[in-house]
Design a protein around this motif. Structure first.
Motif, short mmCIF file in Angstrom:
data_model
loop_
_atom_site.label_atom_id
_atom_site.label_comp_id
_atom_site.label_asym_id
_atom_site.label_seq_id
_atom_site.Cartn_x
_atom_site.Cartn_y
_atom_site.Cartn_z
N ALA A 172 30.86 -3.62 86.14
CA ALA A 172 30.38 -4.84 86.78
C ALA A 172 29.48 -5.64 85.84
O ALA A 172 29.55 -6.88 85.80
CB ALA A 172 29.62 -4.48 88.06
N LYS A 173 28.65 -4.95 85.07
CA LYS A 173 27.70 -5.61 84.18
C LYS A 173 28.41 -6.40 83.09
O LYS A 173 28.04 -7.54 82.77
CB LYS A 173 26.77 -4.58 83.56
N ASN A 174 29.44 -5.81 82.48
CA ASN A 174 30.11 -6.44 81.34
C ASN A 174 31.36 -7.22 81.72
O ASN A 174 31.84 -8.04 80.94
CB ASN A 174 30.46 -5.38 80.29
N GLY A 175 31.91 -6.94 82.89
CA GLY A 175 33.03 -7.71 83.38
C GLY A 175 34.39 -7.16 83.00
O GLY A 175 34.55 -6.41 82.02
N GLU A 176 35.39 -7.54 83.76
CA GLU A 176 36.75 -7.03 83.59
C GLU A 176 37.32 -7.37 82.22
O GLU A 176 37.97 -6.53 81.58
CB GLU A 176 37.65 -7.63 84.68
N GLU A 177 37.08 -8.58 81.75
CA GLU A 177 37.66 -8.99 80.47
C GLU A 177 37.13 -8.17 79.30
O GLU A 177 37.86 -7.84 78.37
CB GLU A 177 37.39 -10.49 80.23
N PHE A 178 35.85 -7.82 79.35
CA PHE A 178 35.24 -7.03 78.28
C PHE A 178 35.93 -5.68 78.15
O PHE A 178 36.22 -5.21 77.05
CB PHE A 178 33.75 -6.82 78.56
N TRP A 179 36.23 -5.03 79.26
CA TRP A 179 36.77 -3.67 79.24
C TRP A 179 38.29 -3.63 79.17
O TRP A 179 38.87 -2.57 78.98
CB TRP A 179 36.32 -2.91 80.49
N ARG A 180 38.95 -4.77 79.30
CA ARG A 180 40.39 -4.79 79.42
C ARG A 180 41.10 -4.07 78.27
O ARG A 180 41.99 -3.24 78.49
CB ARG A 180 40.90 -6.23 79.52
N TYR A 181 40.72 -4.40 77.03
CA TYR A 181 41.43 -3.83 75.89
C TYR A 181 41.28 -2.32 75.85
O TYR A 181 42.26 -1.59 75.61
CB TYR A 181 40.94 -4.45 74.58
N MET A 182 40.07 -1.83 76.06
CA MET A 182 39.86 -0.37 76.01
C MET A 182 40.68 0.36 77.06
O MET A 182 41.24 1.43 76.80
CB MET A 182 38.38 -0.03 76.20
N LEU A 183 40.78 -0.20 78.25
CA LEU A 183 41.50 0.47 79.33
C LEU A 183 43.01 0.36 79.17
O LEU A 183 43.75 1.28 79.53
CB LEU A 183 41.06 -0.10 80.67
N GLU A 184 43.49 -0.75 78.62
CA GLU A 184 44.93 -0.93 78.44
C GLU A 184 45.45 -0.27 77.17
O GLU A 184 46.59 0.18 77.13
CB GLU A 184 45.26 -2.42 78.44
N ARG A 185 44.60 -0.23 76.13
CA ARG A 185 45.01 0.34 74.84
C ARG A 185 43.92 1.26 74.30
O ARG A 185 43.30 0.98 73.28
CB ARG A 185 45.31 -0.78 73.84
N PRO A 186 43.67 2.34 74.98
CA PRO A 186 42.55 3.22 74.59
C PRO A 186 42.79 3.90 73.25
O PRO A 186 43.91 4.30 72.94
CB PRO A 186 42.50 4.24 75.72
N CYS A 187 41.73 4.04 72.47
CA CYS A 187 41.86 4.79 71.21
C CYS A 187 41.64 6.28 71.47
O CYS A 187 42.13 7.12 70.72
CB CYS A 187 40.89 4.27 70.15
N LEU A 188 40.92 6.61 72.54
CA LEU A 188 40.75 8.00 72.95
C LEU A 188 41.42 8.20 74.30
O LEU A 188 41.28 7.36 75.20
CB LEU A 188 39.26 8.36 73.06
N VAL A 189 42.12 9.31 74.43
CA VAL A 189 42.84 9.61 75.67
C VAL A 189 42.43 11.01 76.15
O VAL A 189 42.50 11.97 75.38
CB VAL A 189 44.37 9.55 75.46
N PRO A 190 42.00 11.15 77.39
CA PRO A 190 41.65 12.47 77.92
C PRO A 190 42.92 13.30 78.17
O PRO A 190 43.96 12.76 78.53
CB PRO A 190 40.94 12.16 79.24
N ILE A 191 42.78 14.60 78.00
CA ILE A 191 43.87 15.52 78.31
C ILE A 191 43.28 16.68 79.11
O ILE A 191 42.21 17.19 78.78
CB ILE A 191 44.58 16.00 77.03
N THR A 192 43.96 17.06 80.18
CA THR A 192 43.51 18.17 81.01
C THR A 192 44.62 19.20 81.12
O THR A 192 45.81 18.87 81.06
CB THR A 192 43.11 17.70 82.42
N ALA A 193 44.22 20.46 81.28
CA ALA A 193 45.20 21.54 81.38
C ALA A 193 44.61 22.69 82.16
O ALA A 193 43.39 22.90 82.17
CB ALA A 193 45.61 22.00 79.98
N GLU A 194 45.47 23.45 82.82
CA GLU A 194 45.05 24.54 83.69
C GLU A 194 45.56 25.88 83.16
O GLU A 194 46.72 26.00 82.74
CB GLU A 194 45.59 24.31 85.10
N LYS A 195 44.68 26.88 83.19
CA LYS A 195 45.11 28.23 82.81
C LYS A 195 45.86 28.85 83.99
O LYS A 195 45.42 28.80 85.13
CB LYS A 195 43.89 29.11 82.46
N LYS A 196 47.01 29.43 83.68
CA LYS A 196 47.85 30.00 84.74
C LYS A 196 47.11 31.09 85.51
O LYS A 196 46.37 31.89 84.94
CB LYS A 196 49.13 30.59 84.14
#
Length: 260
Positions: free
Chosen positions: A233-257
């Protein structure tokens, strides 16, 4: 790698004290990916904990006990000093290369925000993933971040767009990245453009999925970054758009069987 990090510990410390992107996006995303309503009563293993920021986050979110592991003695010293100054007692820090760990216990959550970024080759990457697996309770989750694993519109990054987030990304080769290619991540520590470089390594989505599944992980998923609502909200949608659409870091999650 330890000596390389020891030489820039002060810069890293300054960066994290001033970097709003880390707390607004990466830490917040990590928090949203925790597979429990709360960490209350849970145990957490924080691999490549650096200055202990994510270890302290685990305590803040209610973890009963945390072990933070990092290869840099200087970083661990700073993390320990913070605990001494604040009277914290739920975190134990260990100086060790993650790939040399066998088993420290069985944890409810293992995370390594930047762990996999430092895997110099496939064998190194495989060992890191195996260590996470070995230290999880059956049915529990590993959370990490990787460089954008897809080549295309999201990669390589447009540095004119991402510099506003306090970082730049540069491939060391002129071609499209291949598994194990080095990437120079430049982090800006303040408004005066003070900066320092960290070496990271790129791996494809296919390679990451294969290694996680060969280790025994199930439900391996690439996740989306999230921005803390107040910062969005503070920085606005346009500020964050590039990071969210083209992230340089991507989270990955995995579960142990279960049953392992």
């Amino acid at each position: 790698m330890a000596s390389k990090f020891c030489g820039i510990v002060e810069e890293i410390s300054n960066y994290y004290q001033k970097d709003f992107t880390h707390t607004a996006v990466e830490e917040y995303t990590l928090e949203t990916l925790i597979p429990y309503e709360s960490l209350k009563g849970k145990t957490v293993l924080d691999l490549a904990c650096q200055l202990g920021l994510t270890s302290r986050l685990a305590v803040k979110l209610g973890a009963e006990s945390v072990i933070g592991v990092d290869i840099s003695p200087k970083m661990v010293d700073i993390a320990k000093k913070f605990e001494e100054e604040t009277g914290g007692s739920k975190i134990k820090y260990i100086v060790r290369d993650v790939v040399d760990i066998d088993k420290l216990g069985e944890f409810d959550v293992v995370w390594g925000m930047f762990l996999l970024l430092h895997a110099k080759n496939i064998d190194n990457l495989k060992k890191m993933i195996q260590v996470a697996y070995n230290n999880l309770k059956p049915g529990s989750h590993f959370i990490a971040f990787v460089l954008q694993p897809d080549v295309g519109e999201s990669w390589p990054q447009d540095n004119t767009q991402i510099k506003k987030y306090g970082r730049e990304i540069k491939l060391t080769s002129n071609d499209e990245p291949h598994d194990g290619d080095e990437v120079i991540v430049t982090l800006y520590t303040n408004d005066d453009d003070q900066k320092f470089n960290i070496n990271a390594y790129w791996y494809s989505r296919k390679t990451l999925l294969t290694l996680f599944e060969e280790t025994g992980f199930v439900n391996v998923k690439f996740q989306k970054l999230q921005v803390k609502p107040e910062d969005y909200a503070k920085n606005g949608e346009e500020f964050w758009r590039y990071m969210l659409e083209r992230p340089c870091l991507v989270p990955i999650t995995a579960e142990k069987k279960l049953g392992n």
